[in-house]
Every structure is written in structure tokens, then in C-alpha cells.
Enzyme design. Structure first.
Site, PDB file in Angstrom:
ATOM      1  N   TYR A  13       0.865  -1.443  -0.245  1.00  0.00           N
ATOM      2  CA  TYR A  13      -0.066   0.439   0.337  1.00  0.00           C
ATOM      3  C   TYR A  13       0.668   1.179   0.220  1.00  0.00           C
ATOM      4  CZ  TYR A  13      -2.996   3.490   1.606  1.00  0.00           C
ATOM      5  OH  TYR A  13      -3.817   4.514   2.199  1.00  0.00           O
ATOM      6  N   PHE A  88      10.131  -1.083   3.662  1.00  0.00           N
ATOM      7  CA  PHE A  88       9.126  -0.785   4.039  1.00  0.00           C
ATOM      8  C   PHE A  88       7.939  -2.527   4.338  1.00  0.00           C
ATOM      9  CE2 PHE A  88       8.750   2.595   0.644  1.00  0.00           C
ATOM     10  CZ  PHE A  88       7.692   3.644   1.398  1.00  0.00           C
ATOM     11  N   LYS A  92       1.461  -6.284   9.021  1.00  0.00           N
ATOM     12  CA  LYS A  92       1.777  -4.955   9.834  1.00  0.00           C
ATOM     13  C   LYS A  92       0.227  -5.095  10.739  1.00  0.00           C
ATOM     14  CE  LYS A  92      -1.232  -3.262   6.214  1.00  0.00           C
ATOM     15  NZ  LYS A  92      -1.503  -1.931   5.233  1.00  0.00           N
ATOM     16  N   SER A 132       6.327   3.115  13.426  1.00  0.00           N
ATOM     17  CA  SER A 132       4.513   3.957  13.909  1.00  0.00           C
ATOM     18  C   SER A 132       4.800   4.554  14.988  1.00  0.00           C
ATOM     19  CB  SER A 132       4.652   2.417  13.287  1.00  0.00           C
ATOM     20  OG  SER A 132       2.841   2.737  14.415  1.00  0.00           O
ATOM     21  N   THR A 134       3.231   3.583  16.491  1.00  0.00           N
ATOM     22  CA  THR A 134       2.310   2.405  17.938  1.00  0.00           C
ATOM     23  C   THR A 134       3.943   2.642  18.690  1.00  0.00           C
ATOM     24  OG1 THR A 134       1.976   0.077  17.851  1.00  0.00           O
ATOM     25  CG2 THR A 134       3.449   0.558  16.467  1.00  0.00           C
ATOM     26  N   TYR A 156       3.735  -6.833  17.183  1.00  0.00           N
ATOM     27  CA  TYR A 156       4.087  -5.560  15.541  1.00  0.00           C
ATOM     28  C   TYR A 156       4.426  -4.796  16.095  1.00  0.00           C
ATOM     29  CZ  TYR A 156       3.035  -2.071  12.847  1.00  0.00           C
ATOM     30  OH  TYR A 156       3.180  -1.384  11.819  1.00  0.00           O
ATOM     31  N   LYS A 160       8.720  -2.999  15.779  1.00  0.00           N
ATOM     32  CA  LYS A 160       8.883  -1.855  15.332  1.00  0.00           C
ATOM     33  C   LYS A 160      10.175  -1.407  16.096  1.00  0.00           C
ATOM     34  CE  LYS A 160       6.792  -1.974  11.591  1.00  0.00           C
ATOM     35  NZ  LYS A 160       7.144  -1.258  10.306  1.00  0.00           N
TER      36      LYS A 160
END
Ligand code: NAD
Ligand code: WQD
Length: 352
Positions: A13, A88, A92, A132, A134, A156, A160
Site C-alpha cells: 500500500y 517498507f 503489520k 509507526s 504504535t 507487531y 517496530k
């Protein structure tokens, strides 16, 4: 600008939109993707958007970044030393990472280790990493600034955070590395052509793709996760950023790292500095699409914060970048994509 950029996860994406903007900026782009969560069709559409000349500057390899030999082959056969790598590639889905943590640690961490090792071997020490928001966990206040304490709430998020630490350690050990840790808030929207967008497999985890699937008739209604938050309308508020603005943030990061010898290690938020509630987003989408989105209020989702949005000053100061598109723009472009590709790149399956 004729940068040579390797883009891992470039068929996905955010990666595919970034390929468009890199090619439009004059770069040569090499995509490495194992198509685990994407397909070659997105890259075909990238080529269509940018036109024949620019499209010829895009090559791609179906390779898993964890595969040391195959990745080495991509670097060895490129015929150039890459100026930068945008990383990337990764898994996710938060819920899946709780159910299958080893899969997430294996894929996200090993791919990064193999990538960095291969980059160093082939003389490229400039990396831009998809981090992220996050990593802010449940922030104590908003807006989140880059110096906020970090925390991970699920496997997840832990990948990161680990990767941020790995890349920081790498930079400390060898100052030839240039590293940008880009912390994305909530990417939404699609390319304005309506030909490129997000194509999640299965039931979407995120709000915007779910709203989109309700609008095209694939799902009957949206579950709104709680309307008793301490916000204006009681629903959760997030920082939704148009994917093309996000893509431009990567082009700005490539420019910064390749032109500033003192760039070093940068940690930068990519967000809009504003928040939108679930119900406000639904209203904006209804206006853009002319479709009614039936909503049912259900319990809060575990781990959701009331409001998250990012401070944008550092991105502007360091990268000269800021998001330009509004939530209305996001919904208009999302609807262009949804209405012309209601079943994503593969089209409608026989059993739908
Ligand atoms: P995506 O799934 O659409 O794209 C990721 C791409 O990486 C896919 O094309 C997938 O096939 C590929 N991939 C996965 N593992 C691979 C591997 N081992 N080798 C080669 N290719 C591999 O996801 P996206 O939304 O475009 O996200 C891109 C990155 O940004 C991810 O790292 C994600 O964690 C991060 N991110 C995404 C969001 C979001 O909400 N979309 C927010 C913050 C950060
Ligand atoms: C947004 C808002 C929900 C779905 C996630 C990841 C984060 C990052 C971005 C990768 C919240 C509400 C949602 C639904 C709803 N990804 N909602 N009904 O949770 O902010 O962030 O994506 O790094 O790591 O956690 O995004 O789109 O899931 O939710 O009411 O069906 O929409 O409660 O307020 P989130 P989201």
C-alpha cells in the site's frame, strides 16, 4: 534527480504510492517484494500512472528480504550502488501478531538484519525505515513529539521498537550509516487516479478500509468501537494522513539523507498534527461517496487510546515536509479507488 533507490515492500500500500512519487521525482527504483500481502498488479499500475518513460525506471524482484542469497543477488545484479534503501517490507496486522508472534519476529526482524548486512556489503549505508506511531504505546498526552517515551503494546509494535533500536545501534557503531526512522500515524486514501490503493486480505483491521467495504456493499455495517471516550462525540480520534502525503515524506527523507552529510540518525513523525473522530471520518466518507454507512456502537477495542495525533514541527524543520491533504481529500480519493476497484486488484471472486 537520478537517485537509485531500493524499495523493499514496494508493491504494498504505502510502498506502491512511494514508488510513484520517487519515479515522478526522477529516481530509478528497484522493488523487492515477496508479494506476501500484495501482487505485481500494483506495480503495473504504478507504471501506468507515471507513464512509459518513468515506468522504464522501475524494476522489481519477487524476493523475500529474509533470503540472504536472493537479496544479495538483487544488489549484485543492480549494476549500481544504491543511494538509499526504503524498508517498507514487513507484516503489520496487530491481532495476527498477538496470535503468531514468532512469525512477526522472524519476518520483520530477520528481514531487517539481512537487509542491513547486504546493504553494507554492497556499499549502501543509507536506510529509511517504516516505523509507526504504535511505538508511543498509549501516549500520556497529545500531540506526540518524537522525544516521548516509547512502549510496545503487542508483538507487531515490539518489532517496530526493536528495529528502531537495531538501526540506532548500527548508527552508533558506524557513523557512515544514515538512518531515518519515520513514525507514521494512520495512513489512508489512495492515488488520485483511483487506480492504486489499499487492498487488504480478509476482514480489514483498520477503520478506513472497513468503511470502504461497507460503502461498496461487501459488509453490512461498521462496528464503532466505543462512544464513551472523553472526546467531543465520544469516539476515538486519530491522525489520518493521506498516503500520497506520506509517500512525499519518504521522497523528502531520501533527499535529506543523500544531500546532508550530517544527517546522521533522524527520528521523525509523519502525521498531520490533527485528529479526526470515527464518526467525523464516517461523515466525511458519506459525503465523498454519497453512500450511507450504517454504524453500530459496540464495546471499546482493547488497547485503543482515546486520542492520538502527532506533532509535525520536526518533520517540517528537518525534512521541509508537511502533509497537505485534508480528511475530505482522503475520503474523495479513497472512494475513487473503492468505486472502481471494489474487490481490489484481483477483482470480484466467484464466491462473492
Ligand atoms: P503492506 O502489507 O501493504 O506492504 C508491505 C509489503 O511488504 C507487502 O507488499 C508485502 O508483500 C511485503 N513483504 C512483507 N514481508 C516481506 C519480506 N520478508 N520480504 C519481502 N517483502 C515482504 O503494508 P503497508 O501498509 O504498505 O505498510 C508498509 C510498512 O509501513 C510496514 O512495515 C508497516 O508495518 C508500516 N506501517 C504501516 C502502517 C499502516 O497503517 N498501513 C502504519 C505504520 C507503519
Ligand atoms: C482507528 C480508530 C478504532 C476499526 C492501527 C495500528 C497502528 C498503525 C495504524 C501500523 C480507532 C476505530 C477501527 C473498526 C472502529 N499500524 N475503529 N471500528 O488502531 O489507530 O492504529 O493502524 O503501524 O499500529 O494499531 O487504527 O484504523 O484500527 O483504528 O471504530 O472497525 O477507528 O477504535 O479509534 P489504530 P485503526
Amino acid at each position: 534527480m537520478t537517485w537509485n533507490v531500493l524499495v523493499t515492500g514496494g508493491a504494498g500500500y504505502i510502498g506502491s504510492h512511494t514508488c510513484v512519487r520517487l519515479l515522478q521525482a526522477g529516481a530509478r527504483v528497484t522493488v523487492v517484494d515477496n508479494f506476501d500481502n500484495s501482487c505485481a498488479e500494483s506495480l503495473k499500475r504504478v507504471r501506468n500512472i507515471v507513464g512509459e518513460d518513468a515506468g522504464a525506471r522501475l524494476t522489481h524482484h519477487e524476493v523475500d528480504c529474509c533470503d540472504k542469497v536472493a537479496l544479495d543477488g538483487v544488489f549484485a545484479s543492480a549494476g549500481v550502488t544504491f543511494d538509499a534503501v526504503i524498508h517498507f517490507a514487513g507484516l503489520k496486522a496487530v491481532g495476527e501478531s498477538v496470535a503468531e508472534p514468532m512469525k512477526y519476529y522472524e519476518n520483520n526482524i530477520v528481514s531487517t538484519l539481512v537487509l542491513c548486512e547486504t546493504m553494507a556489503k554492497h556499499g549502501c549505508k543509507t536506510i529509511i525505515f517504516s516505523s509507526s506511531a504504535t511505538v508511543y504505546g498509549e501516549p500520556a498526552s497529545v500531540p506526540c513529539t518524537e522525544d516521548f517515551p516509547t512502549a510496545a503494546l503487542n508483538p507487531y509494535g515490539r518489532t517496530k521498537l526493536f528495529i528502531e533500536h537495531i538501526l540506532s545501534d548500527l548508527y552508533v557503531s558506524d557513523k557512515e550509516w544514515k538512518v531515518a526512522l519515520l513514525r507514521y500515524f494512520n495512513p489512508v486514501g489512495a492515488h488520485e487516479s483511483g487506480t492504486l490503493g489499499e487492498d487488504p486480505k480478509g476482514i480489514p483491521n483498520n477503520l478506513m478500509p472497513f468503511v470502504q467495504q461497507v460503502a461498496v456493499g461487501r459488509r453490512p455495517e461498521l462496528n464503532v468501537f466505543g462512544n464513551d471516550y472523553p472526546t467531543k462525540d465520544g469516539t476515538g480520534r486519530r491522525d489520518y494522513i493521506h498516503v500520497v502525503d506520506l509517500a512525499d515524506g519518504h521522497v523528502a527523507a531520501v533527499k535529506k539523507l543523500t544531500s546532508d552529510p550530517d544527517a546522521g540518525l533522524l527520528t521523525v513523525n509523519l502525521g498531520t498534527g490533527k485528529s479526526t473522530s470515527v464518526l467525523e471520518l464516517v461523515a466525511a466518507f458519506e459525503k465523498a461517496s454519497g453512500k450511507k454507512i450504517p454504524c453500530k456502537i459496540v464495546d471499546r477495542r482493547a488497547g485503543d487510546a482515546a486520542e492520538v495525533y502527532g506533532a509535525t514541527d520536526k518533520a517540517f524543520k528537518v525534512l521541509g515536509w508537511r502533509a497537505l491533504r485534508t480528511i475530505e481529500d482522503c475520503c474523495i480519493d479513497q472512494w475513487k479507488w473503492a468505486s472502481s476497484n471494489p474487490y481490489g486488484y484481483a477483482g470480484k471472486p466467484d464466491d462473492a
